[in-house]
Design a protein around this motif. Sequence first.
Motif, short mmCIF file in Angstrom:
data_model
loop_
_atom_site.label_atom_id
_atom_site.label_comp_id
_atom_site.label_asym_id
_atom_site.label_seq_id
_atom_site.Cartn_x
_atom_site.Cartn_y
_atom_site.Cartn_z
N MET C 199 22.41 54.55 1.26
CA MET C 199 22.59 53.33 2.03
C MET C 199 22.72 53.64 3.52
SD MET C 199 22.13 51.16 -0.12
CE MET C 199 22.24 49.81 1.05
N ASN C 200 23.37 54.75 3.83
CA ASN C 200 23.48 55.13 5.24
C ASN C 200 22.10 55.48 5.79
OD1 ASN C 200 25.10 55.63 7.56
ND2 ASN C 200 24.67 57.80 7.27
N VAL C 263 25.41 45.55 4.24
CA VAL C 263 25.09 46.02 2.89
C VAL C 263 25.69 47.40 2.65
CG1 VAL C 263 23.20 46.74 1.37
CG2 VAL C 263 22.99 44.64 2.69
N HIS C 264 25.56 48.26 3.67
CA HIS C 264 26.10 49.61 3.56
C HIS C 264 27.61 49.56 3.32
CE1 HIS C 264 27.72 53.32 5.63
NE2 HIS C 264 27.06 53.80 4.60
N ARG C 270 32.46 48.71 -2.49
CA ARG C 270 32.35 48.34 -3.89
C ARG C 270 32.44 49.58 -4.77
NH1 ARG C 270 33.29 46.12 -7.50
NH2 ARG C 270 32.11 45.14 -9.16
N MET C 271 31.89 50.68 -4.28
CA MET C 271 31.90 51.90 -5.07
C MET C 271 33.16 52.71 -4.84
SD MET C 271 27.98 53.13 -4.92
CE MET C 271 28.31 54.39 -6.13
N GLY C 272 34.01 52.21 -3.99
CA GLY C 272 35.27 52.91 -3.73
C GLY C 272 35.06 54.26 -3.12
N MET C 273 34.06 54.39 -2.24
CA MET C 273 33.76 55.71 -1.68
C MET C 273 33.85 55.70 -0.16
SD MET C 273 30.76 56.78 -4.27
CE MET C 273 30.59 58.47 -3.72
N GLU C 274 34.85 54.95 0.34
CA GLU C 274 34.99 54.86 1.80
C GLU C 274 35.40 56.18 2.41
OE1 GLU C 274 36.69 50.64 2.99
OE2 GLU C 274 36.94 51.23 0.92
#
Lengths: 397, 277, 274
Positions: C199-200, C263-264, C270-274
């Motif tokens: 996404m990035n 979106v990114h 949403r994926m909990g990957m901040e």
Amino acid sequence: MKLNWNLKMWAVVAALIVVLAATGTVLANKEVEKQSISIVARVNNDGSGIFVRGDVNVDDLVTIDGGVVTYHPDGWRDMLFMSPGPSSIQHMILMDIVKKKVGLGFVQNGVPYTEPSVRWTQVAPGQMKDMMAKSKDDNLIHGGIAWEPHFANIVASGAKKVISSSQYWEDHPCCVVAVNKKYMDTHGEQVKRFLAAYVKSAIKVGDILETGIGDEYEGLIDLVVRVGAPKEGTLDRNAAKVAMANTTYTYELSNLSDELTKVAETYKGLGLFSDETLTDAGFDGVQDFIEYLIKDGPLSEVVVNDGSGPRAKTPAELSLSDNSYRVDVAYLAADTHQIALHYGIEKGYFQEYGIYVNLMGPYAAGGDVMGALLSEHANIGLVGSPPALLQSINALR
Amino acid sequence: MTGIKKTQAKDRLRDALGGKQRQTLSGDIKIENLRKVYRTDESETVALEDFSLEIKKGELITIVGPSGCGKTTILKLIAGLVEPTSGTVTIGGEVCEGPGPDRGMVFQDFALFPWRSVRKNVEFGLEIAGVPKEERRERAQRYIEIVGLEKFADARVHELSGGMKQRVGIARALVNRPDIILMDEPFGALDAQTRNIMQGSLLRILEKTDQTILFVTHSVDEAVYLSDRIVVLTKRPARIKEIVEIDLPRPRDRASVEFTSIRKRILEELEKENVME
Amino acid sequence: MSGKTIIEMLNYDKNDKRHRFARRAIIAAASLVVFVLLWWNLSLLLANPAIPTPQKTWSALTYLFAHGDSVSGVTMWSHISISLRRFVYGLLLAMAVAVPLGLFLGYSETLREFTMPTLEILRPIAPIAWAPIFIFTTGYVWGPILVVFVGIFFPMLTNTMFGVKKIDPNWIDAAKTMGATRVQVFTKVMFPAAVPYVMNGLRVGMGIGWMCIVASELYASFGGGIGFFVSIMAQMGYWDYVFAGIAVIAVLGLLTITVSDYVHKFIVRRMGME
């Protein structure tokens, strides 16, 4: 009470806005001289043509009987033609033929359309031959319109001629010599010298082409092949000769005013400009504006007719000083309409008149040459009359 | 009754190999002569030497040793994530090659999949095994309940506390019903209090299941609290220094004399290893 | 209004979300006002037809959206839809190729070592440099799409590769101890773990892709589009139309980047990957 606003910053911003608004208002009310051009000579008439792929039946498009062209709309429908670009005279001719003579719509390729139409796409004339060859396989492009030597060269390479531009409008104007208006007003001497050399060259080229034989002729064709081919060996020598025969080389301004009026009316009819633009700028209308553009003074100064036909006055007759000047001249890529410019440089005519021609370009389209002129990048330009006209009108806006 | 039975590793090995005929149950683990050498261009490091151990089904064994001695390597070797230089791991009579679902693993940093919910994390192994959706859901739910996270079943991993995360990690390993669970300092990242609570809940969880546990820790206190046997390692290259059997009744009282004396003794042993460094 | 004075109401409270929003909005508005005024002054000062005033540009803009221009005969909406379609094709194509390739290259060191020299040679080439070649070889239809493809491909590829390399090895170990095969590790761990990086890549690529589409249409375009519109209008000296086109490009670019940023962020959260 203490405000958390950064008051100093806001004061500066407010001051900036006030100052800019004030200067803007002052500037808006100041009269500025708008950039324009003057047309001082013609370069050529005719010299373009419409062609189609070898596998297309030309009779489906046009039938010619004793010089009368009949167009068949069914054959044209949905075809895709290449054009040097919407600013070119070729584009205008094709558009006018499709809309008025064939009676179909003329739409940019890729745009959805419902009315029966012919499509156009922009391709540099130098690439048209390759695109035609490629289209035999993918059946994408059916034909195009191009200036010489490309028209003759593409026909020589297996495409078919539909009509030449002279069959649509005999002796239609094409390229002209345009001068930046400011340069014209301040550098009359240079314009005069350039024009004298150019006329000498144009007359000489006309004479050679009339003979059509001999060393001088072959020498000219050598130059045409060099100038007209974007890459060595891509311009057929016979095609070059045909191209030269298809074009009328002339410098005369007679009738240009009427012809350009016709071009302008066509453009107006196509919705490309409105009379308002001209009247807002203080002109009475199209005719008035065109008379403002065309300046026949310098040409009448340098041409003399002493019985045996017109000729350029010699430097002595013009009583020119020994000074020499550099002139920045914009020209079009691979356009043999402008061969007299290149011939004059090759033969040293411009030097005779104390002019060093600094060639600017080559530009891909007439619109770009006009851009160079209006931005004072070039002093003089050889350019198609439609972009000269249209951009001059648009520069008033 | 001191509560300590000390057996030299070599003796135990001799017993194990010496025809003491015992039927191998699935879940019985036999580790024989494991050796691991890490090679780089310049050097060779022996991480583990002559490691043999027999574990009975349902046993909880902890491995303690000086830090950096290769405790994790043992677990990874048994898990099949690292290839031994020599030696074998046999489970239920079959020699293990490569990782497999018969040996589950719980990681110090949990290694949960952050893009999955708690439920989906627990279901992962079942998904891999191709268990049908209904059954997957049911089994996962059972283990989520066992670890007491039913209220958080649909939460995302990053919403959980460290202790909760590790309970997910344990449920994720248990749900596949492995013969053996390898736990690599599972409570190492938790604070002391959570750690004690987790130790208690681990024992409660294990009451409801019958898995064999091999547990690596650097906390002797934890080892004594949890284990049936403690394997004490030497410093690198790690060898078995001694195996301590603990048969104190559970739940164990950390303040009891027996508890503290065992802990003290093991700590002294480890200290010797550290001093020698 | 008894208790609160106006001054009190103006008092900025940085802990109040509405205050922060209002502050940002006011600053942005002031910045835009200054920008438009500067443009106006510059246009009047230079008195060059190629730099029309903001008023002229605005009226050209509204005219083009309502009536269109006489050359193409269609409104600005058509030009936008043509460019956007190309953009989306190029984007999808880039995703379809760069994501799997990035995953494989991130996964296999040998494959990476084998392909990197070639990719490193190709990467620094400005995508638009390919335009003449693509446009000629692919018959003008796919040319601009391929230019967008190249523009988006590399940021997407490198980000995906980076994502795979950044994967926590414990995740893979965990999956393996639960019996995952190589394929399952790939699809169930590596792919989802790389998604935020993909996404990035998309976010970075979209900015570049938008520049590419306009640039390649400026060069030549078989089927029109906003870049082509700008180029023919410049040829004919309709400078207010040119500026209107540029304004549209700016807004579309801003929109694409804002959308992809959003979106990114959404996916990463949403994926909990901040």
